[in-house]
Design a protein around this motif. Structure first.
Motif, PDB file in Angstrom:
ATOM      1  N   ALA A  89       0.826  -1.206   0.000  1.00 41.76           N
ATOM      2  CA  ALA A  89       0.000   0.000   0.000  1.00 41.76           C
ATOM      3  C   ALA A  89       0.861   1.257   0.000  1.00 41.76           C
ATOM      4  O   ALA A  89       2.088   1.210   0.147  1.00 41.76           O
ATOM      5  CB  ALA A  89      -0.926  -0.006   1.216  1.00 41.76           C
ATOM      6  N   SER A  90       0.211   2.405  -0.145  1.00 43.65           N
ATOM      7  CA  SER A  90       0.901   3.694  -0.071  1.00 43.65           C
ATOM      8  C   SER A  90       0.764   4.338   1.299  1.00 43.65           C
ATOM      9  O   SER A  90       1.453   5.315   1.598  1.00 43.65           O
ATOM     10  CB  SER A  90       0.340   4.644  -1.140  1.00 43.65           C
ATOM     11  OG  SER A  90       0.578   4.137  -2.434  1.00 43.65           O
ATOM     12  N   SER A  91      -0.142   3.812   2.124  1.00 37.44           N
ATOM     13  CA  SER A  91      -0.350   4.322   3.473  1.00 37.44           C
ATOM     14  C   SER A  91      -1.120   3.271   4.257  1.00 37.44           C
ATOM     15  O   SER A  91      -1.835   2.453   3.673  1.00 37.44           O
ATOM     16  CB  SER A  91      -1.130   5.648   3.426  1.00 37.44           C
ATOM     17  OG  SER A  91      -1.220   6.228   4.712  1.00 37.44           O
ATOM     18  N   LEU A  92      -0.980   3.281   5.587  1.00 37.97           N
ATOM     19  CA  LEU A  92      -1.615   2.285   6.451  1.00 37.97           C
ATOM     20  C   LEU A  92      -2.358   2.964   7.589  1.00 37.97           C
ATOM     21  O   LEU A  92      -1.811   3.822   8.275  1.00 37.97           O
ATOM     22  CB  LEU A  92      -0.555   1.339   7.026  1.00 37.97           C
ATOM     23  CG  LEU A  92      -1.011   0.345   8.095  1.00 37.97           C
ATOM     24  CD1 LEU A  92      -2.016  -0.662   7.529  1.00 37.97           C
ATOM     25  CD2 LEU A  92       0.188  -0.382   8.705  1.00 37.97           C
ATOM     26  N   VAL A  93      -3.622   2.567   7.785  1.00 36.94           N
ATOM     27  CA  VAL A  93      -4.437   3.017   8.911  1.00 36.94           C
ATOM     28  C   VAL A  93      -4.515   1.890   9.949  1.00 36.94           C
ATOM     29  O   VAL A  93      -4.868   0.757   9.610  1.00 36.94           O
ATOM     30  CB  VAL A  93      -5.871   3.364   8.475  1.00 36.94           C
ATOM     31  CG1 VAL A  93      -6.754   3.649   9.696  1.00 36.94           C
ATOM     32  CG2 VAL A  93      -5.874   4.553   7.531  1.00 36.94           C
ATOM     33  N   ALA A 111       6.551  -0.396   7.819  1.00 39.58           N
ATOM     34  CA  ALA A 111       7.785   0.270   8.225  1.00 39.58           C
ATOM     35  C   ALA A 111       8.953  -0.177   7.351  1.00 39.58           C
ATOM     36  O   ALA A 111       9.807   0.633   6.966  1.00 39.58           O
ATOM     37  CB  ALA A 111       8.081  -0.017   9.689  1.00 39.58           C
ATOM     38  N   GLY A 112       8.976  -1.461   7.019  1.00 42.51           N
ATOM     39  CA  GLY A 112      10.049  -1.985   6.193  1.00 42.51           C
ATOM     40  C   GLY A 112      10.053  -1.432   4.782  1.00 42.51           C
ATOM     41  O   GLY A 112      11.100  -1.381   4.129  1.00 42.51           O
ATOM     42  N   GLN A 113       8.877  -1.011   4.311  1.00 49.14           N
ATOM     43  CA  GLN A 113       8.753  -0.465   2.958  1.00 49.14           C
ATOM     44  C   GLN A 113       8.668   1.064   2.936  1.00 49.14           C
ATOM     45  O   GLN A 113       8.478   1.663   1.881  1.00 49.14           O
ATOM     46  CB  GLN A 113       7.502  -1.046   2.274  1.00 49.14           C
ATOM     47  CG  GLN A 113       7.557  -2.552   2.050  1.00 49.14           C
ATOM     48  CD  GLN A 113       8.675  -2.946   1.104  1.00 49.14           C
ATOM     49  OE1 GLN A 113       8.938  -2.268   0.107  1.00 49.14           O
ATOM     50  NE2 GLN A 113       9.359  -4.047   1.405  1.00 49.14           N
ATOM     51  N   GLY A 114       8.795   1.694   4.092  1.00 47.81           N
ATOM     52  CA  GLY A 114       8.688   3.143   4.165  1.00 47.81           C
ATOM     53  C   GLY A 114       7.287   3.665   3.963  1.00 47.81           C
ATOM     54  O   GLY A 114       7.103   4.821   3.571  1.00 47.81           O
ATOM     55  N   VAL A 115       6.280   2.833   4.238  1.00 45.10           N
ATOM     56  CA  VAL A 115       4.878   3.228   4.082  1.00 45.10           C
ATOM     57  C   VAL A 115       4.435   3.987   5.334  1.00 45.10           C
ATOM     58  O   VAL A 115       4.590   3.477   6.450  1.00 45.10           O
ATOM     59  CB  VAL A 115       3.981   1.983   3.880  1.00 45.10           C
ATOM     60  CG1 VAL A 115       2.508   2.369   3.869  1.00 45.10           C
ATOM     61  CG2 VAL A 115       4.372   1.260   2.590  1.00 45.10           C
ATOM     62  N   PRO A 116       3.892   5.195   5.213  1.00 49.67           N
ATOM     63  CA  PRO A 116       3.468   5.949   6.394  1.00 49.67           C
ATOM     64  C   PRO A 116       2.324   5.263   7.136  1.00 49.67           C
ATOM     65  O   PRO A 116       1.411   4.727   6.514  1.00 49.67           O
ATOM     66  CB  PRO A 116       3.031   7.303   5.830  1.00 49.67           C
ATOM     67  CG  PRO A 116       2.768   7.060   4.385  1.00 49.67           C
ATOM     68  CD  PRO A 116       3.678   5.951   3.964  1.00 49.67           C
ATOM     69  N   ILE A 117       2.391   5.285   8.458  1.00 45.97           N
ATOM     70  CA  ILE A 117       1.411   4.624   9.319  1.00 45.97           C
ATOM     71  C   ILE A 117       0.672   5.693  10.119  1.00 45.97           C
ATOM     72  O   ILE A 117       1.294   6.542  10.766  1.00 45.97           O
ATOM     73  CB  ILE A 117       2.090   3.641  10.286  1.00 45.97           C
ATOM     74  CG1 ILE A 117       2.951   2.627   9.510  1.00 45.97           C
ATOM     75  CG2 ILE A 117       1.051   2.926  11.139  1.00 45.97           C
ATOM     76  CD1 ILE A 117       3.872   1.808  10.414  1.00 45.97           C
ATOM     77  N   VAL A 118      -0.661   5.628  10.086  1.00 43.72           N
ATOM     78  CA  VAL A 118      -1.494   6.562  10.834  1.00 43.72           C
ATOM     79  C   VAL A 118      -2.287   5.770  11.872  1.00 43.72           C
ATOM     80  O   VAL A 118      -3.034   4.851  11.530  1.00 43.72           O
ATOM     81  CB  VAL A 118      -2.454   7.331   9.905  1.00 43.72           C
ATOM     82  CG1 VAL A 118      -3.330   8.285  10.712  1.00 43.72           C
ATOM     83  CG2 VAL A 118      -1.665   8.113   8.849  1.00 43.72           C
ATOM     84  N   LEU A 119      -2.119   6.127  13.141  1.00 44.19           N
ATOM     85  CA  LEU A 119      -2.774   5.422  14.252  1.00 44.19           C
ATOM     86  C   LEU A 119      -3.949   6.224  14.779  1.00 44.19           C
ATOM     87  O   LEU A 119      -3.837   7.420  15.023  1.00 44.19           O
ATOM     88  CB  LEU A 119      -1.774   5.184  15.384  1.00 44.19           C
ATOM     89  CG  LEU A 119      -2.350   4.575  16.678  1.00 44.19           C
ATOM     90  CD1 LEU A 119      -2.849   3.153  16.444  1.00 44.19           C
ATOM     91  CD2 LEU A 119      -1.311   4.605  17.795  1.00 44.19           C
ATOM     92  N   ASP A 120      -5.077   5.531  14.972  1.00 43.79           N
ATOM     93  CA  ASP A 120      -6.242   6.094  15.647  1.00 43.79           C
ATOM     94  C   ASP A 120      -6.451   5.282  16.924  1.00 43.79           C
ATOM     95  O   ASP A 120      -7.002   4.188  16.899  1.00 43.79           O
ATOM     96  CB  ASP A 120      -7.476   5.995  14.749  1.00 43.79           C
ATOM     97  CG  ASP A 120      -8.651   6.816  15.269  1.00 43.79           C
ATOM     98  OD1 ASP A 120      -8.749   6.998  16.495  1.00 43.79           O
ATOM     99  OD2 ASP A 120      -9.472   7.262  14.448  1.00 43.79           O
TER     100      ASP A 120
END
Length: 269
Positions: free
Chosen positions: A60-64, A86-95
């Protein structure tokens, strides 16, 4: 920095690129999160089986990561997805939905905060203060009961304590990466009468995170929900029709909409 102009540019990039946004999210709001992601211009995936969560997140391009309907197996899926992202540099957004309500929920939220390189944490002021303090028992549910006004100084301190960009939503919305900080004033009380508007905001932030830096993504996602909410409220008769018009209003946003309707109360860097 003109945050309204940057939000408009981010929207244009988002709709040109249509990035894939992977969600491990709240079963109560999963359909709304998918529709909000589509309406803003991105493409959602919502799979959460631990056996495939890592593979999906890495592509993916981003992770929720949304903790609304928390289960042991969803935490497993979040950890695997977060590690792959994290291994692919994909930004992670936490709720961190409901963080502070129980010891278990707070500990699992802190586990994700500690072990993953989060791009943005989006929550209400009670959830954020709980994470910053690392303790439970201060927030009994998903709605904030903290009436204290969010200030530039407070949001900056939260970002510094949590070592990431924080987006605090409420009557006044606040974003900080520890250096740049902003208070935003868009929104409507009808947003509190429809479940999942916070979760949808997190999905919007993750969509923008695929095409911009975390601070700009958080500002753009919050502005999008606030402005769309105001527009939907103008033609709604109550929560039911508001819910319907909210998705339309997200779809109808344009770059110039942020400049015309965006309300920046305070900006500091």
């Amino acid at each position: 920095m003109n945050v309204l102009q940057e939000a408009g540019k981010a929207l244009q990039r988002l709709r040109q690129q249509r990035p894939l946004i992977h969600h491990i999210t709240n079963v109560v709001t999963i359909n709304d999160c998918a529709n909000a992601t589509l309406a803003i211009g991105a493409s959602p995936t919502m799979t959460w089986a631990p056996a495939e969560a890592g593979e999906m997140a890495g592509a993916a391009s981003s992770l929720v990561l949304n903790m609304g309907t928390l289960q042991p197996w969803t935490i497993d899926a979040m950890e695997k997805a977060g590690k792959a992202a994290a291994g692919q540099g994909v930004p992670i957004v936490l709720d961190p939905v409901g963080a502070g309500g129980t010891t278990y929920r707070t500990q699992r939220a802190m586990q994700l905060v500690t072990h993953l390189p989060l791009a943005v944490i989006r929550g209400n002021v009670s959830e954020m203060m709980c994470l910053a303090a690392g303790k439970s028992g201060v927030n009994p549910g998903v709605d904030s009961h903290d009436t204290e006004q969010v200030t530039i100084e407070k949001v900056r301190r939260l970002a510094q304590l949590l070592k990431t960009t924080v987006a605090v939503t409420g009557p006044v919305d606040a974003v900080s990466d520890g250096t740049r900080s902003v208070l935003l004033g868009n929104g409507t009380s009808l947003l509190t009468y429809v479940t999942g508007t916070g979760c949808m905001t997190t999905s919007l932030i993750a969509s923008f995170a695929a095409v911009s830096d975390p601070f700009t993504a958080a500002v753009s996602g919050i502005l999008s929900m606030g402005i769309a909410g105001e527009k939907a409220a103008c033609i709604s008769q109550g929560p039911g029709t508001f819910h319907l018009h909210l998705i339309d209003a997200l779809y109808q946003l344009q770059a110039e909409t942020y400049l015309t309707y965006g309300k920046v109360l305070t900006y500091d860097e």
